[in-house]
Design an enzyme around this catalytic site. Structure first.
Site, PDB file in Angstrom:
ATOM      1  N   SER A   1       5.347  -6.675  -2.004  1.00  0.00           N
ATOM      2  CA  SER A   1       4.990  -6.913  -0.700  1.00  0.00           C
ATOM      3  C   SER A   1       5.340  -8.096  -0.011  1.00  0.00           C
ATOM      4  O   SER A   1       5.435  -9.286  -0.694  1.00  0.00           O
ATOM      5  CB  SER A   1       3.403  -6.608  -0.328  1.00  0.00           C
ATOM      6  OG  SER A   1       2.973  -7.145   0.681  1.00  0.00           O
TER       7      SER A   1
ATOM      8  N   GLN B   1       0.994  -9.301  -6.599  1.00  0.00           N
ATOM      9  CA  GLN B   1       0.618 -10.524  -6.631  1.00  0.00           C
ATOM     10  C   GLN B   1       1.576 -11.574  -7.648  1.00  0.00           C
ATOM     11  O   GLN B   1       1.435 -12.812  -7.476  1.00  0.00           O
ATOM     12  CB  GLN B   1      -0.650 -10.658  -7.454  1.00  0.00           C
ATOM     13  CG  GLN B   1      -1.670 -10.065  -6.619  1.00  0.00           C
ATOM     14  CD  GLN B   1      -2.220 -10.887  -5.249  1.00  0.00           C
ATOM     15  OE1 GLN B   1      -2.289 -12.230  -5.453  1.00  0.00           O
ATOM     16  NE2 GLN B   1      -2.625 -10.403  -4.418  1.00  0.00           N
TER      17      GLN B   1
ATOM     18  N   HIS C   1       4.171 -10.103   2.628  1.00  0.00           N
ATOM     19  CA  HIS C   1       3.235 -11.042   3.138  1.00  0.00           C
ATOM     20  C   HIS C   1       2.742 -11.771   1.827  1.00  0.00           C
ATOM     21  O   HIS C   1       2.031 -12.949   2.179  1.00  0.00           O
ATOM     22  CB  HIS C   1       2.295 -10.529   4.045  1.00  0.00           C
ATOM     23  CG  HIS C   1       1.385  -9.577   3.455  1.00  0.00           C
ATOM     24  ND1 HIS C   1       0.083  -9.949   3.155  1.00  0.00           N
ATOM     25  CD2 HIS C   1       1.335  -8.459   2.992  1.00  0.00           C
ATOM     26  CE1 HIS C   1      -0.741  -9.088   2.780  1.00  0.00           C
ATOM     27  NE2 HIS C   1       0.150  -8.121   2.673  1.00  0.00           N
TER      28      HIS C   1
ATOM     29  N   THR D   1       0.768  -1.347   0.139  1.00  0.00           N
ATOM     30  CA  THR D   1       0.141   0.126  -0.009  1.00  0.00           C
ATOM     31  C   THR D   1       0.900   1.363  -0.023  1.00  0.00           C
ATOM     32  O   THR D   1       0.488   2.299  -0.781  1.00  0.00           O
ATOM     33  CB  THR D   1      -0.853  -0.175   1.284  1.00  0.00           C
ATOM     34  OG1 THR D   1      -1.704  -1.116   1.169  1.00  0.00           O
ATOM     35  CG2 THR D   1      -1.789   1.224   1.389  1.00  0.00           C
TER      36      THR D   1
ATOM     37  N   CYS E   1      -8.841  -7.502   0.926  1.00  0.00           N
ATOM     38  CA  CYS E   1      -8.518  -6.050   1.517  1.00  0.00           C
ATOM     39  C   CYS E   1      -9.819  -5.336   1.633  1.00  0.00           C
ATOM     40  O   CYS E   1      -9.872  -4.248   2.591  1.00  0.00           O
ATOM     41  CB  CYS E   1      -7.447  -5.349   0.622  1.00  0.00           C
ATOM     42  SG  CYS E   1      -6.213  -6.179   0.130  1.00  0.00           S
TER      43      CYS E   1
END
Ligand code: PLP
Length: 367
Positions: free
Chosen positions: A178, A158, A180, A51, A304
């Site tokens: 990202s 992704q 995670h 984000t 999300c």
């Protein structure tokens, strides 16, 4: 990560020995993450996640390049981290074009070419969509942005865990990652910024991360992110192959066992781990709750924005009608998903759908 959680561990900005140990861990981690995308360590800024990296890319580039123009091009199916950043920029005077997508959720390089104007600064198109898994033709789009002298950002949150990618092959100037999504810790991510690209920080303070992202670094998070990258690189190709086979098995069985379903997203240009179907005649929320009660963790849209029963902006942009919008289900496969998990899930899904379809037909409440 464990040693770096300890309160006695140094601040990487400190000159003393403890600080320098933390600095070395940070530098080593930066080399690993940057190397994994074919970038130089100096081009990587650690952030609090995807984000923040998206916000920094979109807002930071538009602010630093005001002299070049104030037009941003993105798509209607981006993650909200990009869409809401674009809306924020509109509030402060930028012009934004939101490109529509086709029925599979794809944009074309030609659409981007047609949308570029004299004052266009940045094009932001995600590498793959988180809800429907559709992969965008970023390499083709990059040829268009280069030809027009426009910067290109892509959110690869992704794809990084699934697809072998480098920033040069993709042709991007900025790339979001990202941790995670690749089994690393939550709350850490990175933005790649091609060397020489002007960008303004969005967080102001002590000037860490080469003045791009102030704030004492999350050393434990960064070390965990790098370790997740190291593990990923040992197995990504084989694992993606395995997931692709499992995904095709799930697709085949869902279409064979459950009448009337329709696939959302591209049939072939999609993430190996993503499955998204509409189940007409069944209410999506009821399906989700019933699956959860039976031990299957699925998602109705983007995790999300889960909790909100707003229909997905991605499916809407793909032109789904109301009947297909409200009954979409996303199933994600992962490193720990086995063939027997799949068999069990398919049985539960088949029974749940049959029961809910019957209840809908009889007009009964479904939970
Ligand atoms: N972009 C995409 C495509 C995502 O799927 C996500 C999260 O799921 C994000 C950005 C946000 O990343 P983070 O959760 O690290 O802030």
């Amino acid at each position: 990560m464990a040693p770096y959680f300890h309160a006695s561990y140094g601040n990487p900005s400190s000159i003393h020995e403890y600080g320098q140990e933390a600095r070395a861990a940070l530098d080593n981690s930066r080399d690993i993450v940057a190397g994994a995308i074919g970038a130089d360590a100096s081009e990587l800024t650690f952030t609090s996640g995807g984000t923040e990296a998206d916000n920094l890319a979109i807002i930071g580039i538009m602010r630093a390049n005001r002299a070049r123009g104030n037009h941003l091009i993105t798509t209607q199916i981006e993650h909200h981290a990009v869409l809401h950043s674009a809306e924020f920029l509109e509030e402060i005077g930028c012009r934004v074009t939101y490109l529509p997508v086709d029925e599979y959720g794809q944009v074309t390089a030609q659409q981007v070419d047609d949308a570029i104007e004299k004052d266009t600064v940045l094009v932001s198109v995600m590498h793959a969509n988180n809800e429907v898994g559709t992969i965008q033709p970023i390499e083709e789009i990059s040829r268009v942005t280069k030809k027009n002298g426009v910067l290109l950002h892509s959110d690869a949150v992704q794809t990084f865990g699934q697809i072998d990618l480098t920033v040069d092959d993709l042709g991007v100037d900025l790339l979001t990652l990202s941790s995670h999504k690749i089994y690393g810790p939550k709350g850490i991510g990175a933005l790649y910024v091609r060397s020489g690209t002007p960008i303004e920080p969005i967080l102001h303070g002590g000037g860490q991360e080469r003045d791009r992202r102030s704030g004492t670094e999350n050393v434990a998070g960064v070390v965990g992110f790098a370790e997740a990258v190291r593990i990923l690189l040992t197995s990504r190709d084989k694992e993606s192959q395995r997931l692709r086979m499992l995904r095709e098995l799930v697709r085949f069985e869902i279409e064979r066992r459950i009448p009337g379903v329709s696939l959302n997203g591209h049939p072939t240009e999609r993430l190996p781990n993503n499955i998204n179907y509409s189940f007409p005649g069944i209410e999506g929320e009821a399906l989700l709750l019933n699956l959860d009660l039976a031990g299957v963790a699925a998602s109705s849209g983007s995790a999300c924005s889960a909790g909100s029963i707003e229909p997905s902006h991605v499916l809407r942009a793909m032109g789904l009608d109301d009947a297909h919008l409200r009954c979409a289900l996303r199933l994600s496969l992962g490193r720990f998903t086995t063939e027997s998990d799949i068999a069990e899930m398919l049985d539960i899904l088949e029974k749940t759908c049959a029961r809910l379809q019957k209840m809908t037909a009889n007009n009964l409440t479904s939970v």
